[in-house]
Motif scaffolding. Structure first.
Motif, PDB file in Angstrom:
ATOM      1  N   ALA A 259       0.819  -1.219   0.000  1.00 27.11           N
ATOM      2  CA  ALA A 259       0.000   0.000   0.000  1.00 27.11           C
ATOM      3  C   ALA A 259       0.849   1.264   0.000  1.00 27.11           C
ATOM      4  CB  ALA A 259      -0.932   0.009   1.213  1.00 27.11           C
ATOM      5  N   PHE A 260       2.129   1.143   0.357  1.00 27.38           N
ATOM      6  CA  PHE A 260       3.012   2.310   0.429  1.00 27.38           C
ATOM      7  C   PHE A 260       3.869   2.488  -0.822  1.00 27.38           C
ATOM      8  CE2 PHE A 260       2.360   0.773   4.772  1.00 27.38           C
ATOM      9  CZ  PHE A 260       1.973   1.932   5.430  1.00 27.38           C
ATOM     10  N   LEU A 261       3.835   1.544  -1.733  1.00 27.92           N
ATOM     11  CA  LEU A 261       4.811   1.511  -2.827  1.00 27.92           C
ATOM     12  C   LEU A 261       4.314   2.221  -4.080  1.00 27.92           C
ATOM     13  CD1 LEU A 261       6.063  -2.163  -2.438  1.00 27.92           C
ATOM     14  CD2 LEU A 261       6.902  -0.083  -1.306  1.00 27.92           C
ATOM     15  N   LYS A 262       5.262   2.769  -4.811  1.00 30.00           N
ATOM     16  CA  LYS A 262       4.969   3.425  -6.088  1.00 30.00           C
ATOM     17  C   LYS A 262       5.549   2.658  -7.266  1.00 30.00           C
ATOM     18  CE  LYS A 262       2.912   6.954  -4.140  1.00 30.00           C
ATOM     19  NZ  LYS A 262       2.932   6.410  -2.758  1.00 30.00           N
ATOM     20  N   ARG A 263       6.409   1.684  -6.979  1.00 27.59           N
ATOM     21  CA  ARG A 263       6.946   0.796  -8.013  1.00 27.59           C
ATOM     22  C   ARG A 263       6.611  -0.638  -7.618  1.00 27.59           C
ATOM     23  NH1 ARG A 263      11.730   4.340  -8.500  1.00 27.59           N
ATOM     24  NH2 ARG A 263      11.956   4.974 -10.678  1.00 27.59           N
ATOM     25  N   LEU A 264       6.066  -1.392  -8.550  1.00 23.24           N
ATOM     26  CA  LEU A 264       5.686  -2.772  -8.292  1.00 23.24           C
ATOM     27  C   LEU A 264       6.345  -3.701  -9.309  1.00 23.24           C
ATOM     28  CD1 LEU A 264       3.751  -2.821  -5.857  1.00 23.24           C
ATOM     29  CD2 LEU A 264       3.180  -0.863  -7.311  1.00 23.24           C
ATOM     30  N   PHE A 265       6.473  -4.954  -8.958  1.00 20.51           N
ATOM     31  CA  PHE A 265       7.183  -5.998  -9.695  1.00 20.51           C
ATOM     32  C   PHE A 265       8.697  -5.796  -9.537  1.00 20.51           C
ATOM     33  CE2 PHE A 265       3.190  -5.741 -12.244  1.00 20.51           C
ATOM     34  CZ  PHE A 265       2.697  -7.003 -11.944  1.00 20.51           C
ATOM     35  N   TRP A 266       9.435  -6.865  -9.767  1.00 18.87           N
ATOM     36  CA  TRP A 266      10.884  -6.826  -9.606  1.00 18.87           C
ATOM     37  C   TRP A 266      11.535  -5.785 -10.510  1.00 18.87           C
ATOM     38  CZ3 TRP A 266      13.830  -8.393  -5.855  1.00 18.87           C
ATOM     39  CH2 TRP A 266      13.459  -9.488  -5.057  1.00 18.87           C
ATOM     40  N   ASP A 267      10.978  -5.592 -11.708  1.00 18.07           N
ATOM     41  CA  ASP A 267      11.581  -4.624 -12.626  1.00 18.07           C
ATOM     42  C   ASP A 267      10.925  -3.257 -12.548  1.00 18.07           C
ATOM     43  OD1 ASP A 267       9.170  -5.156 -13.864  1.00 18.07           O
ATOM     44  OD2 ASP A 267      10.046  -6.124 -15.629  1.00 18.07           O
ATOM     45  N   GLY A 268      10.026  -3.055 -11.589  1.00 19.16           N
ATOM     46  CA  GLY A 268       9.421  -1.755 -11.359  1.00 19.16           C
ATOM     47  C   GLY A 268       8.494  -1.275 -12.450  1.00 19.16           C
ATOM     48  N   ARG A 269       7.963  -2.196 -13.260  1.00 20.06           N
ATOM     49  CA  ARG A 269       7.216  -1.775 -14.450  1.00 20.06           C
ATOM     50  C   ARG A 269       5.822  -1.242 -14.158  1.00 20.06           C
ATOM     51  NH1 ARG A 269       7.255  -7.364 -14.422  1.00 20.06           N
ATOM     52  NH2 ARG A 269       5.255  -8.447 -14.642  1.00 20.06           N
ATOM     53  N   ALA A 270       5.270  -1.508 -12.976  1.00 20.58           N
ATOM     54  CA  ALA A 270       3.932  -1.033 -12.641  1.00 20.58           C
ATOM     55  C   ALA A 270       4.035   0.126 -11.655  1.00 20.58           C
ATOM     56  CB  ALA A 270       3.092  -2.151 -12.054  1.00 20.58           C
ATOM     57  N   ALA A 271       3.221   1.153 -11.881  1.00 20.36           N
ATOM     58  CA  ALA A 271       3.253   2.341 -11.035  1.00 20.36           C
ATOM     59  C   ALA A 271       2.054   2.411 -10.086  1.00 20.36           C
ATOM     60  CB  ALA A 271       3.293   3.594 -11.898  1.00 20.36           C
ATOM     61  N   SER A 272       1.188   1.415 -10.115  1.00 14.64           N
ATOM     62  CA  SER A 272       0.017   1.427  -9.237  1.00 14.64           C
ATOM     63  C   SER A 272      -0.365   0.004  -8.872  1.00 14.64           C
ATOM     64  CB  SER A 272      -1.172   2.113  -9.919  1.00 14.64           C
ATOM     65  OG  SER A 272      -1.681   1.300 -10.966  1.00 14.64           O
TER      66      SER A 272
ATOM     67  N   SER B 227      13.702   1.633  -0.165  1.00 10.32           N
ATOM     68  CA  SER B 227      13.666   2.981  -0.726  1.00 10.32           C
ATOM     69  C   SER B 227      12.650   3.088  -1.846  1.00 10.32           C
ATOM     70  CB  SER B 227      15.050   3.348  -1.268  1.00 10.32           C
ATOM     71  OG  SER B 227      15.419   2.450  -2.323  1.00 10.32           O
ATOM     72  N   ASP B 228      12.076   1.949  -2.251  1.00  9.87           N
ATOM     73  CA  ASP B 228      11.130   1.884  -3.374  1.00  9.87           C
ATOM     74  C   ASP B 228      11.803   2.321  -4.680  1.00  9.87           C
ATOM     75  OD1 ASP B 228       8.668   1.156  -4.387  1.00  9.87           O
ATOM     76  OD2 ASP B 228       7.751   3.113  -4.097  1.00  9.87           O
ATOM     77  N   GLU B 229      13.115   2.122  -4.767  1.00 11.69           N
ATOM     78  CA  GLU B 229      13.872   2.489  -5.956  1.00 11.69           C
ATOM     79  C   GLU B 229      14.423   1.246  -6.647  1.00 11.69           C
ATOM     80  OE1 GLU B 229      14.026   5.458  -7.129  1.00 11.69           O
ATOM     81  OE2 GLU B 229      13.161   6.569  -5.441  1.00 11.69           O
ATOM     82  N   LEU B 230      14.989   1.463  -7.828  1.00 10.99           N
ATOM     83  CA  LEU B 230      15.665   0.410  -8.571  1.00 10.99           C
ATOM     84  C   LEU B 230      17.162   0.497  -8.306  1.00 10.99           C
ATOM     85  CD1 LEU B 230      13.774   0.985 -11.929  1.00 10.99           C
ATOM     86  CD2 LEU B 230      13.392  -0.934 -10.369  1.00 10.99           C
ATOM     87  N   ALA B 231      17.831  -0.648  -8.247  1.00 13.89           N
ATOM     88  CA  ALA B 231      19.272  -0.645  -7.990  1.00 13.89           C
ATOM     89  C   ALA B 231      19.931  -1.827  -8.690  1.00 13.89           C
ATOM     90  CB  ALA B 231      19.544  -0.695  -6.488  1.00 13.89           C
ATOM     91  N   VAL B 232      21.139  -1.604  -9.166  1.00 15.50           N
ATOM     92  CA  VAL B 232      21.957  -2.671  -9.761  1.00 15.50           C
ATOM     93  C   VAL B 232      22.922  -3.144  -8.687  1.00 15.50           C
ATOM     94  CG1 VAL B 232      23.543  -3.310 -11.615  1.00 15.50           C
ATOM     95  CG2 VAL B 232      21.817  -1.534 -12.012  1.00 15.50           C
ATOM     96  N   ILE B 233      22.788  -4.406  -8.281  1.00 14.56           N
ATOM     97  CA  ILE B 233      23.696  -4.933  -7.259  1.00 14.56           C
ATOM     98  C   ILE B 233      24.550  -6.081  -7.786  1.00 14.56           C
ATOM     99  CG2 ILE B 233      22.156  -4.231  -5.389  1.00 14.56           C
ATOM    100  CD1 ILE B 233      21.399  -7.199  -5.092  1.00 14.56           C
ATOM    101  N   GLY B 234      24.248  -6.562  -8.993  1.00 13.13           N
ATOM    102  CA  GLY B 234      25.059  -7.626  -9.578  1.00 13.13           C
ATOM    103  C   GLY B 234      24.807  -8.993  -8.999  1.00 13.13           C
TER     104      GLY B 234
ATOM    105  N   LYS C 245      14.054  -3.884  -8.328  1.00 14.33           N
ATOM    106  CA  LYS C 245      13.427  -3.161  -7.232  1.00 14.33           C
ATOM    107  C   LYS C 245      14.099  -3.537  -5.910  1.00 14.33           C
ATOM    108  CE  LYS C 245      10.073  -1.065  -4.949  1.00 14.33           C
ATOM    109  NZ  LYS C 245       8.791  -1.770  -4.790  1.00 14.33           N
ATOM    110  N   VAL C 246      14.381  -2.537  -5.085  1.00 16.98           N
ATOM    111  CA  VAL C 246      14.883  -2.797  -3.733  1.00 16.98           C
ATOM    112  C   VAL C 246      13.727  -3.371  -2.916  1.00 16.98           C
ATOM    113  CG1 VAL C 246      15.830  -1.789  -1.632  1.00 16.98           C
ATOM    114  CG2 VAL C 246      16.568  -0.933  -3.874  1.00 16.98           C
ATOM    115  N   PRO C 247      13.795  -4.645  -2.537  1.00 16.49           N
ATOM    116  CA  PRO C 247      12.644  -5.232  -1.824  1.00 16.49           C
ATOM    117  C   PRO C 247      12.570  -4.743  -0.387  1.00 16.49           C
ATOM    118  CG  PRO C 247      14.440  -6.808  -1.921  1.00 16.49           C
ATOM    119  CD  PRO C 247      14.880  -5.609  -2.725  1.00 16.49           C
ATOM    120  N   GLY C 248      11.345  -4.648   0.136  1.00 23.11           N
ATOM    121  CA  GLY C 248      11.181  -4.390   1.552  1.00 23.11           C
ATOM    122  C   GLY C 248      11.634  -5.600   2.351  1.00 23.11           C
TER     123      GLY C 248
END
Length: 399
Positions: free
Chosen positions: A141-154, A265-272, A299-302
């Motif tokens: 309910a708090f997130l603005k990016r959904l799915f592992w690749d962040g493709r959904a905004a709602s 952070s609800d952001e995308l990150a490259v960690i390798g 997506k940075v998972p919670g």
């Protein structure tokens, strides 16, 4: 119904028996399905029949820096009625939504597995192994990016995505609408929540609205860590506090991406992170973002209920939290495949943690477990189809 009143001349005995049996099955399926008038735990029930989240974190001001104990929450999707949330609960656990009526949302988001599924790569239609695992739904309910690749905004996009994916639930809007409009129990329940469906019928949009209401009620903010954050110094033991200090330190910088209180952070990150053996490299957010710089970003998972959601990373490469930390401990870019040039996030450094420090960090992560707002899991759903792959609640509770 037709079977209750009269039979057209010439109706065969077989047709009469079939209609009678259908009526009996529909009556049995409909019996006992009501929508609650109470909000989930942790929500205030307002005079205008809305459920509003209430948490101590909502009273805190934004702190300076990262990882503070009393950081405020971001905006939340709430304000749904108790009935709308409960209708979404039935839909979430009902296989009637899938194209073959064999899988429900809960098949991949199982309550006893942190609303994930315990698989590195989830199983889709006809047993197809998918590219990624199912993320946990706690605190979406708090997130603005959904799915592992962040493709959904709602949450609406997130709810519709697996339903309509040919590799997952393989449904169509028309098929979902036909099945639900053909079910007397669902027609009655939908009219109670969305009165316009009495004349317009149940739409696919109505279905996703209800599922979103249910998913938005899955809040986890009452762990032992939270009691510690709110001032109970006895909530964590010495080892767990040491792990918390490591988590917040400038050596690991964990809290700068896994930012409290949601621990993301609800952001995308490259960690390798590496793929499992034999699995091709996943470009991640590069595809939906259309940006080569995001190759391998996810997506940075919670981290709420993280102890319940093994295996870890987007494709389940690591089976334990200790393995995850040891991956970071090996240093920046240690698992980047040959030939790949990835923009590893600048927070990823060389931890050089001792074995004792690794164990302390694992112990701290376990303090983020909280299922106190777990919804009741229905033993029956209005379609009459079996509720599969679920643990069931105690007898005597409502369906």
């Amino acid at each position: 119904m037709l079977s209750r009143f009269w039979w057209p001349v010439g109706t065969s005995l077989g047709v009469i028996l079939l209609i009678l049996m259908t009526d009996i099955l529909l009556s049995e399926a409909e019996e006992g399905f009501t929508l609650t008038v109470s909000c989930p735990p942790g929500f205030e029930h307002t005079a205008d029949n809305r459920c509003l989240l209430r948490s101590l974190y909502q009273q805190y001001a934004a702190p300076k820096g990262f990882g503070g104990l009393r950081a405020p929450l971001p905006d939340v999707r709430d304000g749904f009625s108790p009935q709308e949330i409960d209708l979404g609960r039935y839909l979430f656990f009902d296989p009637v939504l899938s194209g073959d009526q064999a899988k429900s949302c809960a098949s991949c988001h199982q309550p006893d597995k942190g609303f994930a599924d315990g698989l590195g790569r989830s199983i889709g239609k006809d047993g197809k192994v998918l590219a990624r695992g199912a993320p946990s739904l706690w605190n979406v309910a708090f997130l603005k990016r959904l799915f592992w690749d962040g493709r959904a905004a709602s949450l609406e996009e997130q709810a519709a995505g697996p339903l309509l994916s040919p590799d997952e639930m393989a449904a169509t809007p028309e098929g979902v609408e036909e099945r639900l409009n053909g079910n007397a129990a669902y027609r009655r329940l939908f009219v109670e929540v969305y009165p316009e469906t009495a004349s317009a019928g149940i739409s696919f949009v109505d279905v996703t609205r209800a599922i979103v209401a249910f998913e938005a009620s899955l809040v986890s903010l009452n762990s032992r860590y939270d009691r510690y954050a709110h001032g109970d110094q006895s909530a964590l033991d010495e080892k767990e506090i040491a792990g918390h200090n490591i988590f917040r330190s400038f050596v690991t910088r964990c809290s700068q991406c896994h930012t409290p209180p949601l621990f993301t952070s609800d952001e995308l990150a490259v960690i390798g992170s590496p793929e499992p053996e034999g699995v091709n490299f996943d470009p991640g957010a590069e595809i939906p973002e259309g940006n080569p710089a995001m190759r391998g970003a996810f997506k940075v998972p919670g981290l709420r209920n993280i102890a319940l959601t093994a295996p870890y990373m987007h494709s389940g490469r690591f089976g334990t939290l200790k393995e995850v930390i040891e991956f970071y401990n090996k240093g920046r870019g240690n698992a980047v495949p040959p030939g790949e040039q990835l923009n590893i996030h600048w927070h990823i450094t060389d931890f050089n943690l001792s074995a004792e420090e690794v164990d302390a960090l694992v112990a701290f992560l376990a303090t983020l477990t909280d299922e106190s707002m777990m919804p009741e899991i229905p033993v029956r759903v209005p379609s009459g189809l079996p509720v599969t792959e679920m643990r069931t609640h105690q007898s005597g509770e409502r369906p």
